[in-house]
Design a protein around this motif. Structure first.
Motif, short mmCIF file in Angstrom:
data_model
loop_
_atom_site.label_atom_id
_atom_site.label_comp_id
_atom_site.label_asym_id
_atom_site.label_seq_id
_atom_site.Cartn_x
_atom_site.Cartn_y
_atom_site.Cartn_z
N GLY A 222 0.78 -1.23 0.00
CA GLY A 222 0.00 0.00 0.00
C GLY A 222 0.81 1.28 0.00
N HIS A 223 2.12 1.19 -0.14
CA HIS A 223 2.93 2.39 -0.29
C HIS A 223 4.07 2.09 -1.25
CE1 HIS A 223 6.06 0.86 2.55
NE2 HIS A 223 5.03 0.32 3.15
N ALA A 224 4.61 3.13 -1.83
CA ALA A 224 5.67 2.97 -2.82
C ALA A 224 6.49 4.25 -2.86
CB ALA A 224 5.08 2.67 -4.20
N ARG A 225 7.64 4.15 -3.52
CA ARG A 225 8.54 5.29 -3.60
C ARG A 225 9.30 5.25 -4.93
NH1 ARG A 225 11.21 4.05 0.49
NH2 ARG A 225 13.27 3.46 -0.29
N ILE A 226 9.31 6.36 -5.63
CA ILE A 226 10.14 6.53 -6.82
C ILE A 226 11.29 7.44 -6.44
CG2 ILE A 226 10.21 7.17 -9.25
CD1 ILE A 226 8.16 4.98 -8.62
N GLU A 227 12.51 6.98 -6.66
CA GLU A 227 13.70 7.75 -6.28
C GLU A 227 14.42 8.24 -7.54
OE1 GLU A 227 14.75 5.07 -2.28
OE2 GLU A 227 16.07 5.02 -4.05
N TRP A 228 14.75 9.53 -7.56
CA TRP A 228 15.54 10.13 -8.64
C TRP A 228 16.80 10.74 -8.03
CZ3 TRP A 228 10.14 11.58 -8.73
CH2 TRP A 228 9.39 11.02 -9.77
N PRO A 229 17.86 9.96 -7.84
CA PRO A 229 19.07 10.52 -7.24
C PRO A 229 19.64 11.71 -8.01
CG PRO A 229 19.17 8.13 -7.27
CD PRO A 229 17.97 8.52 -8.08
N GLU A 230 19.53 11.67 -9.33
CA GLU A 230 20.07 12.77 -10.13
C GLU A 230 19.38 14.09 -9.82
OE1 GLU A 230 20.68 9.08 -12.75
OE2 GLU A 230 19.25 9.79 -11.25
N HIS A 231 18.13 14.03 -9.39
CA HIS A 231 17.38 15.24 -9.05
C HIS A 231 17.34 15.50 -7.55
CE1 HIS A 231 16.21 15.40 -13.18
NE2 HIS A 231 15.42 14.34 -13.13
N GLY A 232 17.91 14.57 -6.76
CA GLY A 232 17.85 14.72 -5.31
C GLY A 232 16.44 14.69 -4.77
N LEU A 233 15.56 13.90 -5.42
CA LEU A 233 14.13 13.94 -5.09
C LEU A 233 13.56 12.54 -5.07
CD1 LEU A 233 11.90 16.28 -4.85
CD2 LEU A 233 11.23 15.56 -7.14
N GLN A 234 12.53 12.35 -4.24
CA GLN A 234 11.76 11.12 -4.26
C GLN A 234 10.28 11.46 -4.17
OE1 GLN A 234 13.09 8.75 -0.98
NE2 GLN A 234 12.28 10.11 0.58
N LEU A 235 9.47 10.57 -4.76
CA LEU A 235 8.02 10.72 -4.73
C LEU A 235 7.43 9.52 -4.02
CD1 LEU A 235 5.51 12.33 -5.70
CD2 LEU A 235 5.54 10.94 -7.78
N LEU A 293 -17.08 1.84 -5.23
CA LEU A 293 -15.71 1.43 -4.92
C LEU A 293 -14.84 2.68 -5.06
CD1 LEU A 293 -13.50 -0.75 -4.46
CD2 LEU A 293 -13.53 -1.14 -6.94
N THR A 294 -14.00 2.92 -4.06
CA THR A 294 -13.20 4.14 -4.02
C THR A 294 -11.73 3.82 -3.81
OG1 THR A 294 -15.07 5.37 -3.07
CG2 THR A 294 -12.90 6.38 -2.89
N MET A 295 -10.88 4.58 -4.46
CA MET A 295 -9.43 4.44 -4.34
C MET A 295 -8.86 5.83 -4.07
SD MET A 295 -7.05 2.73 -7.28
CE MET A 295 -5.42 2.12 -6.97
N ARG A 296 -8.26 6.00 -2.89
CA ARG A 296 -7.64 7.29 -2.54
C ARG A 296 -6.13 7.14 -2.51
NH1 ARG A 296 -8.50 10.63 2.16
NH2 ARG A 296 -8.67 8.76 3.46
N MET A 297 -5.45 8.11 -3.09
CA MET A 297 -4.00 8.09 -3.18
C MET A 297 -3.43 9.41 -2.67
SD MET A 297 -4.31 6.48 -6.92
CE MET A 297 -5.99 7.10 -6.90
N GLN A 298 -2.35 9.32 -1.92
CA GLN A 298 -1.62 10.49 -1.45
C GLN A 298 -0.21 10.44 -2.02
OE1 GLN A 298 -2.01 9.94 2.81
NE2 GLN A 298 -3.85 11.19 2.91
N TRP A 299 0.09 11.39 -2.91
CA TRP A 299 1.42 11.50 -3.49
C TRP A 299 2.17 12.62 -2.78
CZ3 TRP A 299 2.52 7.97 -7.34
CH2 TRP A 299 1.44 7.37 -8.01
N ARG A 300 3.39 12.34 -2.33
CA ARG A 300 4.19 13.33 -1.63
C ARG A 300 5.62 13.34 -2.16
NH1 ARG A 300 -0.28 14.25 -0.41
NH2 ARG A 300 -1.20 14.57 1.64
N PHE A 301 6.14 14.51 -2.45
CA PHE A 301 7.53 14.61 -2.89
C PHE A 301 8.37 15.22 -1.77
CE2 PHE A 301 5.28 18.40 -4.39
CZ PHE A 301 6.05 19.44 -3.87
N GLU A 302 9.62 14.83 -1.73
CA GLU A 302 10.55 15.34 -0.73
C GLU A 302 11.99 15.12 -1.20
OE1 GLU A 302 9.63 13.12 2.77
OE2 GLU A 302 10.67 11.33 2.08
N ALA A 303 12.90 15.81 -0.55
CA ALA A 303 14.31 15.63 -0.88
C ALA A 303 14.73 14.20 -0.59
CB ALA A 303 15.17 16.60 -0.09
N LEU A 304 15.55 13.65 -1.46
CA LEU A 304 16.06 12.29 -1.28
C LEU A 304 17.23 12.34 -0.33
CD1 LEU A 304 15.95 9.31 -2.14
CD2 LEU A 304 17.42 9.90 -4.07
N GLY A 305 17.04 11.67 0.84
CA GLY A 305 18.08 11.71 1.87
C GLY A 305 19.25 10.81 1.57
#
Length: 305
Positions: A222-235, A293-305
């Protein structure tokens, strides 16, 4: 004289974010971007302006996701034929909501609602009302997809969204999963395994480049993360109703990782590929008239530590 675009984009803005919606093109998303010092950064791959839904940033999958084999499915003792709905695809795919124009019902600076009333589109048996809600928050996006069955015959439903992500050489996809459906060339599921190929293993973090993947995962947490080290960011993606809606037993995710091209997909879905013809119809929810039937999603971006 300037000609108005066939599918105009409606823009939402909040802080450094902007989100473009294209209601008339399948209720799709044109772009989700962050303004940065070096120029806009695309969190989802931007739409190229064509009429091909696969070139949008994201689109809804309703009233089912992925493929249905066998020419249709049975429900309530009746066989319901389904026709292929995309050129080059032998099976109907991703529902029919993405093939219809949606209505923009409400619009604010940072929020919008789109609706669709579908009545047996292209001869299929589904009658439903679908709603999409988008709201930008300070560090991301709140997204909801809902479907309400309007037909007299109970039918199986599923939901999903189909975002595309641009990939850099070091992009990684991270998500807790327990198994994967292996597929033939169709790609329909052939067997399930808990032995996930090493470079497909989302739990350990899978690279965005590698061998071809177009497969559904089971036991998704139920959770996931996309990491972009080149951008210093993750979603980050989180499903706030995950546990109360059945947890890992009723949720799935899918990765589409082509061999070539700039983008890949991570898709939260409520049923695996061809669930209509898998034992027990995993993830499908049979709705009677008025049920939703309902599907709720929360997308959050932040600096990649």
């Amino acid at each position: 004289m300037t000609t108005a675009p066939l599918h105009p984009t409606v823009w939402l803005r909040r802080g450094t974010q902007r989100l473009g919606l294209v209601p008339t093109l399948g209720g799709s998303v044109a772009a989700w971007q962050l303004e940065r010092a070096g120029g806009p950064l695309d969190l989802w791959r931007p739409w190229d302006g064509s009429a091909d839904l696969y070139r949008t940033a994201s689109f809804p999958m309703v009233p089912w996701s992925n493929r249905i084999s066998g020419g249709g499915f049975e429900a309530a003792g009746e066989f319901h034929p389904m026709r292929p709905n995309r050129a080059g695809e032998p099976y109907p795919i991703h529902g029919d909501g993405w093939l219809q124009a949606w209505q923009l019902d409400s619009l604010a600076d940072d929020a919008a609602t789109m609706t669709l009333h579908s009545q047996r589109f292209d001869g299929n048996p589904y009658e439903y009302r679908a709603v999409q809600r988008f709201r930008l928050v300070d560090d991301g996006l709140e997204q909801t997809l809902e479907v309400q069955h309007l037909g007299s015959t109970p039918l199986p439903y599923g939901l999903g969204v189909h975002p595309w992500f641009l990939r850099t050489p070091h992009t990684r996809i991270v998500a807790p999963v327990q198994g994967v459906w292996l597929c033939g060339d169709d790609p329909l599921p052939t067997r399930h395994t808990a032995h996930i190929p090493e470079d497909w293993n989302l739990t350990r973090g899978a690279p965005a480049f590698g061998s071809f993947v177009d497969n559904g995962y089971t036991g998704w947490g139920g959770h996931a993360r996309i990491e972009w080290p080149e951008h210093g960011l993750q979603l980050q993606l989180a499903m706030p109703d995950f546990e109360q809606d059945g947890g890992a037993a009723t949720h799935y995710c899918l990765v589409y990782r082509p061999l070539d091209g700039p983008a890949f997909c991570f898709e939260p879905i409520t049923q695996p590929i061809d669930a209509f013809h898998l034992e027990g119809r995993p993830g499908l929810r049979t709705l009677v008239c008025g049920q939703a039937l309902t599907m709720r999603m929360q997308w959050r971006f932040e600096a990649l530590g």
